[in-house]
Every structure is written in structure tokens, then in C-alpha cells.
Design an enzyme around this catalytic site. Structure first.
Site, PDB file in Angstrom:
ATOM      1  N   TYR A 122      86.425  10.676   7.991  1.00 37.31           N
ATOM      2  CA  TYR A 122      87.832  10.501   7.596  1.00 37.31           C
ATOM      3  C   TYR A 122      88.424   9.229   8.196  1.00 37.31           C
ATOM      4  O   TYR A 122      88.231   8.947   9.391  1.00 37.31           O
ATOM      5  CB  TYR A 122      88.662  11.690   8.073  1.00 37.31           C
ATOM      6  CG  TYR A 122      88.402  12.951   7.281  1.00 37.31           C
ATOM      7  CD1 TYR A 122      88.526  12.967   5.890  1.00 37.31           C
ATOM      8  CD2 TYR A 122      88.058  14.130   7.938  1.00 37.31           C
ATOM      9  CE1 TYR A 122      88.293  14.138   5.174  1.00 37.31           C
ATOM     10  CE2 TYR A 122      87.827  15.299   7.234  1.00 37.31           C
ATOM     11  CZ  TYR A 122      87.945  15.301   5.845  1.00 37.31           C
ATOM     12  OH  TYR A 122      87.718  16.447   5.149  1.00 37.31           O
ATOM     13  N   LYS A 134      94.027  33.988  33.917  1.00 29.60           N
ATOM     14  CA  LYS A 134      95.045  33.860  32.860  1.00 29.60           C
ATOM     15  C   LYS A 134      94.437  33.202  31.625  1.00 29.60           C
ATOM     16  O   LYS A 134      93.350  32.619  31.704  1.00 29.60           O
ATOM     17  CB  LYS A 134      96.209  33.039  33.399  1.00 29.60           C
ATOM     18  CG  LYS A 134      95.842  31.617  33.799  1.00 29.60           C
ATOM     19  CD  LYS A 134      96.948  30.965  34.613  1.00 29.60           C
ATOM     20  CE  LYS A 134      96.546  29.565  35.035  1.00 29.60           C
ATOM     21  NZ  LYS A 134      97.520  28.992  35.976  1.00 29.60           N
TER      22      LYS A 134
HETATM   23  C1  LIG Z   1      96.795  28.586  37.160  1.00 30.63           C
HETATM   24  C2  LIG Z   1      97.251  28.871  38.527  1.00 30.63           C
HETATM   25  C3  LIG Z   1      96.357  28.852  39.592  1.00 30.63           C
HETATM   26  C4  LIG Z   1      94.914  28.403  39.457  1.00 30.63           C
HETATM   27  O1  LIG Z   1      94.872  26.996  39.288  1.00 30.63           O
HETATM   28  P1  LIG Z   1      93.454  26.226  39.281  1.00 30.63           P
HETATM   29  O2  LIG Z   1      93.822  24.795  39.305  1.00 30.63           O
HETATM   30  O3  LIG Z   1      92.787  26.617  38.004  1.00 30.63           O
HETATM   31  O4  LIG Z   1      92.729  26.694  40.463  1.00 30.63           O
HETATM   32  C5  LIG Z   1      96.820  29.264  40.830  1.00 30.63           C
HETATM   33  N1  LIG Z   1      98.117  29.638  40.998  1.00 30.63           N
HETATM   34  C6  LIG Z   1      99.010  29.625  40.004  1.00 30.63           C
HETATM   35  C7  LIG Z   1     100.417  30.017  40.250  1.00 30.63           C
HETATM   36  C8  LIG Z   1      98.619  29.236  38.726  1.00 30.63           C
HETATM   37  O5  LIG Z   1      99.509  29.217  37.733  1.00 30.63           O
END
Ligand SMILES: *Cc1c(COP(=O)(O)O)cnc(C)c1O
Length: 364
Positions: free
Chosen positions: A256, A35
Site C-alpha cells: 500500500y 492488569k
Molecule cells: C502498571 C503498574 C505497575 C507495573 O509497572 P511495570 O513498569 O510494568 O513494572 C506498578 N504499579 C502501578 C500502580 C501500575 O499501574
């Protein structure tokens, strides 16, 4: 010439990290979680490097379609399911597997008229309290799905809130097992942390994300669970160069807001990377704290406030450094987890924030 900043991706590291997952969960199939543009690493690049995964899990319908258009035929799971009945034609045309987490999604599913039944992941809220059905509603939703001609296979899934922290997974796992007892179908439960630490949660499909990118899901305060100790290799390395050197007299301010004031005469380097490249602006800027950064391979620390395009490094440990010296922000030689912790964030957020303007290179 473009600015010297580069995000470099090591495709062999990805394959290596997938092997680590396979060793930890040898009996489970693996959804590679890609994702958010593969946690900022590039969706199609990730799909190419992780070709040995059993499927790809993500959120955006657009990203799923991009994978199919790139010729990926493996299962693709939409982790938040669908948002509108108008999503159905694309879900069907691209053979996507969908999460169902709410009554609203059940109703939408009843309106669908697919030619082929959908593959569904029924989401159980076992305690994270984000998405999914709880208690009696799990069985009710399962039974409703089972009677729908629109639905083919049903997999039961849940997601952990604190697999990487002190709470662990026992309570959530117990609820999940109780609420799904007797319901037929595969199970998918474990994220990265649970895949590594809780074999009892592996089930039919694990869903690792961050470990595939070579970072640890665990806080650095937990000895034994760093990325290196877990045998993970960083996929992304963010490098740049020094584009100027300044000499500060004791008492002179830097950058800054003059957030850093030199306690003594010192040489500082100006680094071609800023928050518009994705470096966290809330990195500590004052005198006490600094974020680790490598200059020609020597560990130094950042000082002053991160600006849009530039930031600063204290060159005391690297007196030979010069304009053009190579700087590593994170990755090979400097774990993103360590930088993230020093910045009050996580490798996850830093990876996702990598800006589109940063040129990218890769090795296989
Ligand atoms: C993002 C996500 C994962 C993976 O999580 P990690 O901590 O990056 O391994 C797995 N399952 C769901 C439903 C997620 O949203």
C-alpha cells in the site's frame, strides 16, 4: 487450517522471571501486576504460571472476579480502586484490596456498609501527577481512613514516573517519606524498574509488571539493562510463516502506498501477520529503516507498510527462505524490546495489542 500465526507462551519463563524479582527484592512481598489481561498474555494463564507471587494487582473489577472464580485465593489489589458505590458488593464478596486515590473515593467509602472492613492502599502522588494525594492531604486522608469503621488495614503506596529514565526515584522517594513520616502501616512503592535498580524503594511490597513478562523497562540506550542482561526470559513468542515470495525489479514499489521502492532487484517475503494481529502499523516502512524480524532464524528486516493481515520482509540475508519458512515477529531469539524500539513503541504496548484472533499455545 487456521492462518499460521501463533502466540506461544512459556510458563517456565514466567516462573523464572518471578525468581529474578525475588532475588532482587528478597525481603519484599510481590504483587504480580496482571492488569490489561496480563499485558496481553492471558489473565488466568498468568495467574497459573505466577502462582508463587504473593498477590495479583490489576484494574478491572471484572478481571478480579475472574481470578476469584478461577479459585485464586491470594490478595488481589485494584490499582485504580473503585469507580462507583455499586462496586462495593463485589469488592466485599471477593475480598479485594482497594486503592484510594481521591476525595471522591473517600466519600464513596464512607457510604459503604461492609460486614468486614476493607483493606485499603492509600495512594500518594509523590510527583507522577496522575493519581493520589499530595502534601498535607496525605496525612488528612490517612487520618480520615483511620477513623472509618469501613476500613481495616491501610498500606501507603506511590508510583514512580521515571524509575527507568534519567530522573530516577530520589525526589519522589523523599517526598513520599516526608509526607508519610510517622504514619503506621506497610508501604508499596516500586514498579519493575525500581525493583531492579533502586533497592532503597523495595519496601514491604514491590509491584513488578513488565519484567515478569520477560521484557526490560529500561530504554535500550542504557547498556547493562536489557532483558537478556537482566537474566529475564521472554514469555510470549509471536511466530508465523511466509505465505508468498515475490521478486521485485529495481524501482518497483511494494504494498500500500508504495512506501517501499526496491533499490535493486530483490526477493521479498509476504508474512502472515498484520496490524489486525497486533503488529504496530506505525513500524517504519521506507527504504532506510526496517524492523528486525527472523526468517528461519536468520535476522532480516521488514519493509513496506504493515497491512491489516500481511507485512513484508527483505529476504536478502535469507536466500533459502521459501513459502512456509518460519517467521519470528518477537520473543525467543528476537527481544520484543528491540522490535518495540524499532517501531517507535514499547514491548508493553505490543504485548497489550496482541489481537484476540491470534491462536495461542503454551508450554509449561
Ligand atoms: C502498571 C503498574 C505497575 C507495573 O509497572 P511495570 O513498569 O510494568 O513494572 C506498578 N504499579 C502501578 C500502580 C501500575 O499501574
Amino acid at each position: 487450517m487456521p492462518r499460521p500465526i501463533r502466540a506461544h507462551f512459556d510458563l517456565a519463563a514466567w516462573q523464572h522471571n518471578l525468581k529474578v524479582v525475588r532475588q532482587r527484592a528478597p525481603s519484599s512481598k510481590v504483587w504480580a501486576v496482571v492488569k490489561a489481561n496480563a499485558y496481553g498474555h492471558g489473565l488466568l494463564r498468568a495467574a497459573r504460571a505466577l502462582g508463587q507471587a504473593d498477590g495479583f494487582a490489576l484494574l478491572d473489577l471484572d478481571e478480579a472476579v475472574r481470578l476469584r472464580d478461577a479459585g485464586i485465593h491470594k490478595p488481589i489489589l485494584l490499582l485504580e480502586g473503585y469507580f462507583d458505590v455499586r462496586d462495593w458488593p463485589l469488592v466485599e464478596a471477593h475480598d479485594l484490596t482497594v486503592v484510594v486515590h481521591s476525595d471522591a473515593q473517600l466519600r464513596m467509602l464512607e457510604e459503604a456498609r461492609p460486614e468486614r472492613a476493607f483493606k485499603v492502599f492509600l495512594k500518594v502522588n509523590s510527583g507522577m501527577n496522575r493519581l493520589g494525594f499530595t502534601g498535607q492531604a496525605v496525612r488528612a486522608a490517612f487520618e480520615r481512613l483511620s477513623t472509618m469503621p469501613q476500613v481495616g488495614t491501610i498500606t501507603l503506596m506511590t508510583h514512580f514516573a521515571d524509575a527507568d529514565g534519567p530522573t530516577g526515584v530520589a525526589a519522589q522517594l523523599r517526598r513520599f517519606e516526608e509526607w508519610t513520616a510517622g504514619l503506621a502501616g506497610p508501604r508499596s512503592i516500586a514498579n519493575s524498574a525500581a525493583t531492579l535498580k533502586f533497592p532503597e524503594s523495595h519496601a514491604d511490597w514491590v509491584r513488578p509488571g513488565i519484567v515478569l513478562y520477560g521484557a526490560s523497562p529500561f530504554p535500550r540506550a542504557m547498556p547493562g539493562w536489557s532483558a537478556a542482561e537482566l537474566g529475564l526470559k521472554p514469555v510470549m513468542t509471536l511466530t508465523t510463516e511466509l505465505i508468498a515470495i515475490q521478486s521485485l525489479a529495481a524501482g518497483e514499489g511494494l504494498g500500500y502506498g508504495y512506501r517501499y521502492v526496491a533499490p535493486k532487484a530483490m526477493r521479498i517475503g509476504v508474512v502472515a501477520c498484520g496490524y489486525a494481529d497486533g503488529y504496530p502499523r506505525h513500524a517504519p516502512a521506507g527504504i532506510e529503516s526496517g524492523v528486525p524480524i527472523l526468517v528461519d532464524g536468520v535476522r532480516c528486516r521488514t519493509i513496506g507498510r504493515v497491512a491489516m493481515d500481511m507485512m513484508y520482509v527483505d529476504l536478502t540475508p535469507a536466500p533459502q527462505a521459501h513459502v512456509g519458512s518460519r517467521v519470528t515477529l518477537w520473543g525467543e531469539g528476537l527481544p520484543a524490546d528491540e522490535v518495540g524500539e524499532a517501531c517507535g513503541t514499547l514491548s508493553y504496548e505490543m504485548f497489550c495489542a496482541l489481537a484476540a484472533r491470534v491462536p495461542q499455545t503454551e508450554t509449561t
